[in-house]
Design an enzyme around this catalytic site. Sequence first.
Site, PDB file in Angstrom:
ATOM      1  N   TYR A 132     -43.989 -27.640  14.448  1.00 52.57           N
ATOM      2  CA  TYR A 132     -43.178 -26.487  14.828  1.00 52.57           C
ATOM      3  C   TYR A 132     -43.530 -26.033  16.246  1.00 52.57           C
ATOM      4  O   TYR A 132     -42.650 -25.690  17.040  1.00 52.57           O
ATOM      5  CB  TYR A 132     -43.387 -25.345  13.837  1.00 52.57           C
ATOM      6  N   CYS A 134     -34.214 -32.010  10.291  1.00 51.57           N
ATOM      7  CA  CYS A 134     -35.201 -30.938  10.280  1.00 51.57           C
ATOM      8  C   CYS A 134     -36.393 -31.289   9.387  1.00 51.57           C
ATOM      9  O   CYS A 134     -37.450 -30.673   9.501  1.00 51.57           O
ATOM     10  CB  CYS A 134     -34.554 -29.630   9.840  1.00 51.57           C
ATOM     11  N   HIS A 135     -36.238 -32.294   8.525  1.00 50.27           N
ATOM     12  CA  HIS A 135     -37.386 -32.703   7.701  1.00 50.27           C
ATOM     13  C   HIS A 135     -38.475 -33.344   8.551  1.00 50.27           C
ATOM     14  O   HIS A 135     -39.589 -33.524   8.089  1.00 50.27           O
ATOM     15  CB  HIS A 135     -36.922 -33.663   6.603  1.00 50.27           C
ATOM     16  N   GLU A 186     -38.447 -42.859   5.224  1.00 54.89           N
ATOM     17  CA  GLU A 186     -38.459 -43.315   6.619  1.00 54.89           C
ATOM     18  C   GLU A 186     -39.705 -44.131   6.927  1.00 54.89           C
ATOM     19  O   GLU A 186     -39.646 -45.127   7.636  1.00 54.89           O
ATOM     20  CB  GLU A 186     -38.352 -42.110   7.569  1.00 54.89           C
TER      21      GLU A 186
END
Length: 159
Positions: A89, A119-120, A145
Amino acid sequence: MIVDIFFSKVLNHYVEIEYGDALRSIRFVRIGKNLKQQISHKTSYEMMRYFEGEIVEFSSDVEIHHLSPFEQKVLEETRKIKYGKTLTYSELAGKIDSRAVRAVGNALGKNPLPIVIPCHRVVAKNGMGGYSLGVEMKIRLLELEKKAITFNISRMNER
DNA sequence: GACGATAGCCCTT
DNA sequence: AAGGGCTATCGTC
Protein backbone atom coordinates in the site's frame (compact mmCIF):
# COMPACT_ATOMS: atom_id res chain seq x y z
CA MET A 1 -25.66 -2.20 -22.02
CA ILE A 2 -24.38 -5.75 -22.10
CA VAL A 3 -23.91 -8.19 -19.24
CA ASP A 4 -21.68 -11.18 -19.83
CA ILE A 5 -21.61 -14.09 -17.44
CA PHE A 6 -19.62 -17.26 -16.95
CA PHE A 7 -18.65 -19.60 -14.17
CA SER A 8 -15.17 -19.65 -12.68
CA LYS A 9 -14.09 -22.99 -11.23
CA VAL A 10 -11.09 -21.69 -9.27
CA LEU A 11 -13.21 -19.13 -7.47
CA ASN A 12 -16.34 -21.25 -7.39
CA HIS A 13 -18.28 -18.14 -8.35
CA TYR A 14 -20.15 -16.78 -11.31
CA VAL A 15 -18.56 -13.73 -12.85
CA GLU A 16 -20.82 -10.97 -14.09
CA ILE A 17 -19.25 -8.38 -16.35
CA GLU A 18 -21.14 -5.27 -17.32
CA TYR A 19 -20.30 -3.18 -20.36
CA GLY A 20 -21.47 0.31 -21.23
CA ASP A 21 -19.29 2.47 -23.41
CA ALA A 22 -16.41 0.57 -21.85
CA LEU A 23 -15.92 -1.97 -19.11
CA ARG A 24 -18.24 -0.82 -16.35
CA SER A 25 -18.36 -3.34 -13.50
CA ILE A 26 -17.30 -6.82 -12.51
CA ARG A 27 -19.11 -8.77 -9.82
CA PHE A 28 -18.84 -12.23 -8.34
CA VAL A 29 -21.97 -14.11 -7.36
CA ARG A 30 -22.01 -17.36 -5.48
CA ILE A 31 -25.37 -18.81 -6.38
CA GLY A 32 -26.61 -18.79 -9.93
CA LYS A 33 -30.35 -18.47 -10.16
CA ASN A 34 -30.16 -20.66 -13.28
CA LEU A 35 -27.59 -18.37 -14.80
CA LYS A 36 -26.58 -19.37 -18.27
CA GLN A 37 -23.25 -18.55 -19.77
CA GLN A 38 -23.29 -15.60 -22.10
CA ILE A 39 -20.18 -14.08 -23.57
CA SER A 40 -20.00 -11.42 -26.21
CA HIS A 41 -17.05 -9.25 -25.35
CA LYS A 42 -13.33 -9.67 -25.80
CA THR A 43 -12.54 -8.82 -22.19
CA SER A 44 -14.83 -11.60 -21.00
CA TYR A 45 -12.84 -14.13 -23.00
CA GLU A 46 -9.64 -12.72 -21.59
CA MET A 47 -11.00 -13.15 -18.08
CA MET A 48 -11.97 -16.75 -18.77
CA ARG A 49 -8.44 -17.46 -19.91
CA TYR A 50 -7.13 -15.67 -16.82
CA PHE A 51 -9.08 -18.01 -14.57
CA GLU A 52 -7.80 -21.01 -16.53
CA GLY A 53 -4.32 -20.00 -15.35
CA GLU A 54 -3.10 -18.19 -18.44
CA ILE A 55 -0.95 -15.11 -18.06
CA VAL A 56 -3.26 -12.45 -19.42
CA GLU A 57 -2.81 -8.70 -19.79
CA PHE A 58 -6.17 -7.01 -20.09
CA SER A 59 -6.57 -4.63 -22.97
CA SER A 60 -9.95 -3.00 -22.48
CA ASP A 61 -10.83 0.56 -21.62
CA VAL A 62 -12.31 1.13 -18.25
CA GLU A 63 -15.09 3.33 -16.90
CA ILE A 64 -14.00 4.94 -13.65
CA HIS A 65 -14.76 8.63 -14.31
CA HIS A 66 -17.48 8.64 -11.64
CA LEU A 67 -14.84 8.10 -8.96
CA SER A 68 -12.86 10.86 -7.23
CA PRO A 69 -9.59 12.05 -8.79
CA PHE A 70 -7.62 10.40 -6.02
CA GLU A 71 -9.41 7.10 -6.45
CA GLN A 72 -8.85 7.22 -10.19
CA LYS A 73 -5.14 7.82 -9.66
CA VAL A 74 -4.92 4.89 -7.28
CA LEU A 75 -6.72 2.58 -9.68
CA GLU A 76 -4.73 3.71 -12.72
CA GLU A 77 -1.53 3.02 -10.82
CA THR A 78 -2.85 -0.36 -9.72
CA ARG A 79 -3.51 -1.22 -13.35
CA LYS A 80 0.21 -0.93 -14.09
CA ILE A 81 1.15 -3.75 -11.74
CA LYS A 82 2.25 -6.68 -13.87
CA TYR A 83 0.90 -10.20 -13.63
CA GLY A 84 2.38 -12.09 -10.68
CA LYS A 85 3.90 -8.98 -9.07
CA THR A 86 2.78 -7.31 -5.88
CA LEU A 87 3.14 -3.84 -4.38
CA THR A 88 2.56 -2.65 -0.83
CA TYR A 89 0.00 0.00 0.00
CA SER A 90 2.77 2.45 0.87
CA GLU A 91 4.73 1.74 -2.31
CA LEU A 92 1.61 2.42 -4.33
CA ALA A 93 1.00 5.64 -2.39
CA GLY A 94 4.56 6.71 -3.11
CA LYS A 95 4.09 6.21 -6.82
CA ILE A 96 1.29 8.74 -6.87
CA ASP A 97 3.22 11.15 -4.58
CA SER A 98 1.02 10.64 -1.57
CA ARG A 99 1.51 9.47 1.95
CA ALA A 100 -2.14 8.66 2.42
CA VAL A 101 -1.45 5.00 2.83
CA ARG A 102 -4.77 4.19 4.36
CA ALA A 103 -6.68 6.26 1.87
CA VAL A 104 -5.12 4.05 -0.79
CA GLY A 105 -6.65 1.04 0.89
CA ASN A 106 -10.01 2.76 0.99
CA ALA A 107 -9.82 3.63 -2.69
CA LEU A 108 -8.95 0.07 -3.61
CA GLY A 109 -11.95 -1.07 -1.64
CA LYS A 110 -14.13 0.80 -4.12
CA ASN A 111 -12.57 -0.81 -7.18
CA PRO A 112 -15.52 -1.60 -9.46
CA LEU A 113 -13.36 -3.81 -11.70
CA PRO A 114 -11.51 -6.45 -9.70
CA ILE A 115 -9.12 -8.68 -11.72
CA VAL A 116 -8.91 -6.23 -14.62
CA ILE A 117 -7.77 -3.58 -12.17
CA PRO A 118 -5.71 -6.02 -10.11
CA CYS A 119 -6.22 -4.65 -6.62
CA HIS A 120 -5.46 -8.12 -5.22
CA ARG A 121 -1.80 -7.41 -6.09
CA VAL A 122 -1.62 -4.67 -3.46
CA VAL A 123 -0.67 -6.12 -0.09
CA ALA A 124 0.36 -4.91 3.34
CA LYS A 125 4.02 -4.57 4.14
CA ASN A 126 3.79 -7.31 6.71
CA GLY A 127 1.03 -9.60 5.60
CA MET A 128 -1.81 -9.85 3.19
CA GLY A 129 -3.90 -6.75 3.87
CA GLY A 130 -7.59 -6.77 3.15
CA TYR A 131 -9.81 -7.48 0.19
CA SER A 132 -13.32 -6.27 -0.39
CA LEU A 133 -14.40 -9.69 -1.63
CA GLY A 134 -12.80 -11.54 1.25
CA VAL A 135 -9.14 -12.22 1.92
CA GLU A 136 -9.66 -15.86 0.95
CA MET A 137 -10.30 -14.80 -2.62
CA LYS A 138 -7.28 -12.53 -2.63
CA ILE A 139 -5.09 -15.42 -1.57
CA ARG A 140 -6.55 -17.67 -4.23
CA LEU A 141 -5.91 -15.11 -6.95
CA LEU A 142 -2.31 -14.56 -5.91
CA GLU A 143 -1.75 -18.31 -5.80
CA LEU A 144 -3.23 -18.70 -9.25
CA GLU A 145 -0.77 -16.14 -10.57
CA LYS A 146 2.18 -17.61 -8.73
CA LYS A 147 1.43 -21.05 -10.18
CA ALA A 148 1.05 -19.66 -13.67
CA ILE A 149 4.39 -17.89 -13.43
CA THR A 150 6.33 -20.88 -12.10
CA PHE A 151 4.72 -23.15 -14.68
CA ASN A 152 5.80 -20.74 -17.36
CA ILE A 153 9.37 -20.69 -16.06
CA SER A 154 9.58 -24.47 -15.94
CA ARG A 155 8.39 -24.62 -19.55
CA MET A 156 11.15 -22.20 -20.55
CA ASN A 157 13.74 -24.38 -18.87
CA GLU A 158 12.59 -27.45 -20.80
CA ARG A 159 14.26 -26.38 -24.00
C1' DG B 1 -14.78 15.10 13.04
C1' DA B 2 -14.54 10.01 12.63
C1' DC B 3 -13.09 6.22 10.18
C1' DG B 4 -10.01 3.04 7.29
C1' DA B 5 -7.86 -3.10 2.77
C1' DT B 6 -1.35 1.04 6.70
C1' DA B 7 3.02 1.42 8.94
C1' DG B 8 6.28 2.22 12.40
C1' DC B 9 7.65 2.52 17.20
C1' DC B 10 7.74 1.07 21.83
C1' DC B 11 6.35 -1.82 25.43
C1' DT B 12 5.25 -6.23 27.66
C1' DT B 13 5.23 -11.26 28.00
C1' DA C 1 9.38 -13.51 18.76
C1' DA C 2 4.86 -12.29 18.88
C1' DG C 3 1.22 -9.34 19.99
C1' DG C 4 -0.97 -5.01 21.82
C1' DG C 5 -1.38 0.02 22.25
C1' DC C 6 -0.31 4.63 20.28
C1' DT C 7 0.30 7.76 16.70
C1' DA C 8 1.30 9.96 12.04
C1' DT C 9 -0.97 10.43 7.82
C1' DC C 10 -4.75 12.02 4.54
C1' DG C 11 -8.82 11.25 1.41
C1' DT C 12 -13.97 10.23 2.10
C1' DC C 13 -18.30 10.59 4.04
